[in-house]
Design an enzyme around this catalytic site. Structure first.
Site, mmCIF file in Angstrom:
data_model
loop_
_atom_site.group_PDB
_atom_site.id
_atom_site.type_symbol
_atom_site.label_atom_id
_atom_site.label_comp_id
_atom_site.label_asym_id
_atom_site.label_seq_id
_atom_site.Cartn_x
_atom_site.Cartn_y
_atom_site.Cartn_z
ATOM 1 N N SER A 187 0.721 -0.959 -0.077
ATOM 2 C CA SER A 187 0.089 0.016 -0.016
ATOM 3 C C SER A 187 0.955 1.209 -0.167
ATOM 4 C CB SER A 187 -1.186 -0.119 1.004
ATOM 5 O OG SER A 187 -1.950 0.968 1.121
ATOM 6 N N ASP A 273 -9.932 -4.046 -5.301
ATOM 7 C CA ASP A 273 -9.402 -2.895 -4.404
ATOM 8 C C ASP A 273 -10.073 -1.931 -4.390
ATOM 9 O OD1 ASP A 273 -7.736 -1.423 -2.632
ATOM 10 O OD2 ASP A 273 -5.788 -2.414 -3.394
ATOM 11 N N HIS A 309 -8.299 -4.658 -0.820
ATOM 12 C CA HIS A 309 -6.877 -3.980 -0.603
ATOM 13 C C HIS A 309 -5.865 -5.069 0.318
ATOM 14 C CE1 HIS A 309 -4.281 -1.027 -0.508
ATOM 15 N NE2 HIS A 309 -3.846 -0.857 0.693
#
Length: 330
Positions: A187, A273, A309
């Protein structure tokens, strides 16, 4: 959790025109020159972690502005000689946590440096210790809009510089083979990883999982969640700042760093995501190495069709272990 972005066949060829300022290279060269005027100031102190198979050290080094940045250095216990090193950057809002938490890469037989992001560490996880002593103008809570009207003041100018200095610190650590460095992160950490890949020319490999900060304008326009929503929320109030804000963000867009990367890469993407839309990840993937000055480096992309995610999680780690072993010749 629907498939809300482009169809997968379009994602795989998605190569948008992402804004890049004309002075991008000069800006970052000057930023790193300024940072390197400060001694690295590397401090390495052993930690009683309670672990028997790995050794852990508390590391401090000078990042942007000479500010002290904290990290954990972990390596296999009782192993002599210099080891290749994996440098990892943390996800959004997390800190470095506790000394016994970061063991995967040391257990795989490598040196491992885990860098803490300045001014974060109190959103989830087990805490952080690195302050960000730089102030900023009016901003929405979070990091995305801190300094959003001036690239010189933006938070990620500091964090990306810290990331480059972390590689320099890793190379200076005792017991590290500085010629063999792989950078990685998830991320936000994936976005920092891509930035470092574009700023450090001699890495062995780059592993970016569900990377944030890629094609930021699109992320702010289509993502329904923070952190991109921080930008949209700020601009919903500061209506006259749209173009100035996105010009600033073009200096820290990971696509522009990915263009300059020359090391092979392993990238993961979750097709559902909502935090880092898959099209933003593919924007970086499909531009990767296009301005490296040589042959385009290999880029392996792993898609997780029904994942948000969290991406591949431990499944992706298994792929990484094999990929790193191949790159390090282990």
């Amino acid at each position: 959790m629907p498939l809300y972005d482009l169809p997968v066949d379009q994602l795989r060829t998605y190569r948008p025109d992402v804004a890049e300022p004309e002075d991008f290279d000069e800006f970052w060269a000057g930023t790193l020159d300024d940072a390197r005027r400060h001694p690295l100031g590397l401090q390495v102190l052993p930690v009683a972690s309670g672990l028997r198979t790995v050794e852990v050290f508390d590391v401090t080094f000078a990042g942007f502005g000479g500010h002290p940045i904290k990290a954990w250095y972990t390596r296999p216990a009782g192993v002599a000689g210099d080891l290749p090193v994996v440098v990892q950057y943390q996800a959004y809002g997390g800190g470095r946590g506790l000394a016994h938490e970061r063991t995967l890469w040391a257990n795989a037989g490598y040196a491992y440096l885990f860098m803490e992001p300045r001014g974060q560490g109190s959103t989830w996880g087990n805490g952080g210790q690195t302050p960000d002593p730089v102030g900023n103008g009016p901003a929405r809570p979070g990091s995305m809009t801190r300094g959003i009207l001036d690239p010189r003041e933006h938070y990620y100018r500091r964090l990306f510089t810290d990331g480059v200095r972390a590689v320099e610190a890793a190379r200076a650590l005792p017991g590290v083979d500085g010629s063999r460095v792989i950078v990685t992160g998830i991320s936000q950490g994936g976005g920092v990883t891509l930035a470092v890949a574009g700023l450090v020319p001699d890495l062995v490999g780059v592993m970016a999982d569900v990377p944030f900060l890629c094609h930021i304008r699109r992320g702010a326009e289509i993502s329904p969640q923070d952190p991109y929503l921080e930008v949209a929320g700020y601009l919903a109030v500061q209506r006259n700042h749209v173009e100035q804000a996105f010009r600033t963000l073009s200096y820290i867009d990971a696509v522009n760093f990915a263009r300059r990367a020359n090391a092979p890469a392993l990238v993961s993407v979750g097709l559902m995501d909502q935090i880092c839309p898959p099209s933003t990840v593919y924007a970086a993937v499909n531009h990767y190495g296009s301005r490296s000055g040589g042959p385009r480096p290999d880029v392996d992309v792993v898609e997780y069709p029904f994942n948000d995610h969290e991406g591949g999680d431990a499944h992706q780690q298994a792929r990484q272990l094999a990929w790193v072993a191949e790159r390090f010749g282990a």
